[in-house]
Design an enzyme around this catalytic site. Structure first.
Site, short mmCIF file in Angstrom:
data_model
loop_
_atom_site.label_atom_id
_atom_site.label_comp_id
_atom_site.label_asym_id
_atom_site.label_seq_id
_atom_site.Cartn_x
_atom_site.Cartn_y
_atom_site.Cartn_z
N SER A 180 20.71 8.06 -35.37
CA SER A 180 21.55 6.86 -35.47
C SER A 180 21.52 5.92 -34.28
O SER A 180 22.06 4.82 -34.36
CB SER A 180 23.00 7.26 -35.75
OG SER A 180 23.15 7.63 -37.09
N SER A 232 23.06 4.90 -38.10
CA SER A 232 24.36 4.33 -38.35
C SER A 232 24.80 3.29 -37.31
O SER A 232 25.70 2.51 -37.59
CB SER A 232 25.41 5.44 -38.42
OG SER A 232 25.58 6.04 -37.15
N LYS A 283 30.37 0.76 -30.13
CA LYS A 283 30.33 1.15 -31.54
C LYS A 283 31.74 1.54 -31.96
O LYS A 283 32.46 2.18 -31.18
CB LYS A 283 29.36 2.34 -31.70
CG LYS A 283 29.15 2.82 -33.13
CD LYS A 283 28.14 3.97 -33.19
CE LYS A 283 27.86 4.42 -34.63
NZ LYS A 283 26.88 5.52 -34.70
#
Lengths: 95, 484
Positions: free
Chosen positions: B175, B151, B76
């Site tokens: 997330s 997210s 990420k």
């Protein structure tokens, strides 16, 4: 809970975020609705409840006061918008 | 090759069935072919990946390879990767080249894993749909009209589309679990303090926790093994020993006590999602588990408390983005204040600005006790609900999200409806508990995730429970159409 445009401008100033005049009303509305959501907390009596600082009540760990990082000034300043002689440059602060 | 699990890839590399270079080329080719439409990657580090793969093959030839050496994956874009752009979904950091590696990044490198690139995400991890990213929304591989969740939406979409066997994620209010649920993969948010936050760009420091996102619980166990552990560079890292997460994967579930919080099955839950979850619970009963209704009476206060704690901490954390030392700087600042205000006004997107403003308001003089202290007290009540529940049951199950993936644009104009998509995941962050989402079936042809919340440091049990389900079902092996 409804936030006035003047209050939005005040907190934007506190947070050092420039917001466009035409966006102020939109922020006032959306922030007011968030504060409305948050208001549900008021219905709960929390007197005597300890505020939670860490989920497992852990305390801040201390370490010996020794140098742990090597000097990497050039490398760390490579991302800076403006640098001179190893210093970060900003507009003149003192007249 | 891309349908193999990490355990299978590890075996294929060890037996010489495939080289890391060939594997890496295979995944890079898939990214090139499929990602222009999905937008799950923001940076593809093809050249470095191939060099790392060649080094992994060389290590294997000389006998110094570990089990994960040469296995490709993605990070990420919230994790600092030395020498590689780390933008955290924001225009503010569009020009930021991380000068060091996050703890998690160092660990993956030390194991010889091959980073394919960095995945898209909501700006500074603030969002539940990946629509707040400066780099554009990510599409859900199951239906490209829909969001992948957020997210960690890029990580979830990349794993679901078989563009990487696993990706790292972070979870502040759901997330990892919410996008895992919406994209039909397995994602684990560990206990707060289990994985080091060093080098992970901070959103809300008392809630942020990194974890693995992969196709199966077995793979998540392998990845958590690598990611977990004490790190003195993270002041809230915990020193508890890291157990062997793979060892107990096949443990029997006979006598396992599952709690179903009635608050997670009430109003707002899509009836088709509820049905999938109920069917999954039946499967657990067949495996010998007992089920009991429990109550987490303060559940309705989780979203309100979170939307004080998280914005307050983000307004403090993001004050470092000031246009002076790194990140975006406005043109021709008139003075220092103008430099700060315009750099931040231009660099941050709307949702990030909104949360900073809410946080600054909640922390401002005269409001601190009414908002921040009150929210932290409520957090204690929520945490106590779980403590009481765990005296009666071993773990808690329910839906990960109230509905399946929603359409792109459906909730982006209404922050509150977006916030409520995390209604079942936020409590675990407030209490610091581990939570996992695993594929449990489909509703409206979209994946549904079953959430499992465990007691502190009970990750091994969550993985065991998820793995056993995945031995009995094939939901985690389903592949979106068009990406075979």
């Amino acid at each position: 809970m409804s936030l006035e445009a003047s209050e939005v401008k005040k907190i934007a100033h506190l947070a050092r975020i420039a917001i466009r005049e035409e966006d102020v009303a939109g922020y006032a509305e959306s922030i007011s609705s968030i504060l409305g959501l948050v208001e549900q907390m008021d219905a709960v009596d929390t007197s005597g409840v300890e505020p939670m600082a860490h989920p497992q009540e852990a305390v801040q760990r201390l370490r010996e006061d020794v140098v742990s990082e090597p000097n990497q000034r050039e490398k760390l300043q490579a991302n800076a918008p403006a640098v001179e002689a190893g210093l970060f440059l900003v507009p003149q602060v003192i007249e | 090759m891309h349908n193999k699990t990490i355990a299978e890839l590890s075996a294929a590399l060890a037996s010489g069935e495939v080289s890391s270079v060939a594997l890496t080329e295979h995944f890079l080719a898939r990214i090139k072919r499929l990602d222009p439409e999905l937008n799950s990657f923001v940076t593809v580090t093809a050249e470095q990946a191939l060099a790392d793969a060649a080094a992994a093959d060389a290590a294997r030839a000389e006998g110094s390879a570990g089990p994960l050496t040469g296995v490709p994956f993605a990070h990420k874009d919230i994790f600092c990767t030395e020498g590689v752009k780390t933008a955290c979904g924001s225009k503010m950091l569009d020009n930021f080249i991380a000068p060091y590696d996050a703890a998690v990044v160092s660990k993956m490198k030390a194991a010889g894993m091959v980073m394919l690139g960095k995945t898209n995400m909501d700006e500074f991890a603030m969002g539940s749909s990946n629509e707040t990213s400066f780099y554009g929304p990510v599409k859900n591989p199951w239906d490209k009209e829909r969001v992948p969740g957020g997210s960690s939406g890029g990580s979830a979409a990349a794993v679901a589309a078989r563009l990487a066997p696993m990706a790292t994620g972070t979870d502040t209010g759901g997330s990892i679990r919410q996008p895992a649920s919406l994209c039909g993969i397995t994602g684990l948010k560990p206990t707060y303090g289990r994985v080091s936050r060093y080098g992970m760009i901070a959103f809300a420091s008392s809630l942020d926790q990194a974890g693995p996102m992969a196709r199966s619980a077995e793979d998540c166990a392998l990845m958590l093994q690598l990611m977990a552990g004490f790190d003195e560079r993270d002041s809230t890292s915990l020193e508890n020993e890291v157990p062997d997460y793979s060892k107990g994967l096949n443990n029997s579930l006979e006598g396992l006590r599952i709690g179903l919080p009635k608050e997670y099955f009430g109003e707002g839950l899509d009836p088709e999602v509820a049905k999938v979850i109920e069917t999954a619970i039946e499967e657990y009963k067949k495996m010998g588990a007992t089920v009991k209704e429990i109550s987490l009476p303060n559940t309705h206060l989780a979203v309100p408390a979170y939307y004080i704690v998280a914005p307050a901490e983000c307004s403090s954390n993001l004050s470092r983005m000031d246009g002076v030392r790194f990140g975006h700087r406005c043109d021709d600042p008139k003075n220092l204040e103008d430099l700060y205000s315009r750099s931040r006004g231009e660099g941050f997107g709307e949702e990030v600005k909104r949360r900073i403003l809410v946080g600054a308001y909640a922390l401002s003089a005269g409001y601190y006790d009414a908002y921040y202290i009150k929210a932290q007290q409520i957090r204690h009540l929520i945490s106590d609900d779980f403590k009481a529940a765990f005296t009666e049951v071993d773990l808690i199950m329910g839906p990960t999200t109230p509905s399946t993936a929603f359409n792109v644009g459906e909730k982006s104009k209404d922050p509150i409806s977006m916030y409520l998509s995390d209604i079942y995941t936020i409590s675990a962050n407030l209490a610091g508990l581990p939570g996992l989402s695993l594929p449990a079936g489909f509703a409206q042809n979209m994946p549904v995730g079953l959430q499992v919340i465990g007691n502190y440091f009970d990750e091994a049990r969550l993985l065991n429970v998820a793995h056993r389900f995945q031995q009995e079902t094939t939901w985690h092996q389903q592949t979106p159409a068009g990406i075979e």
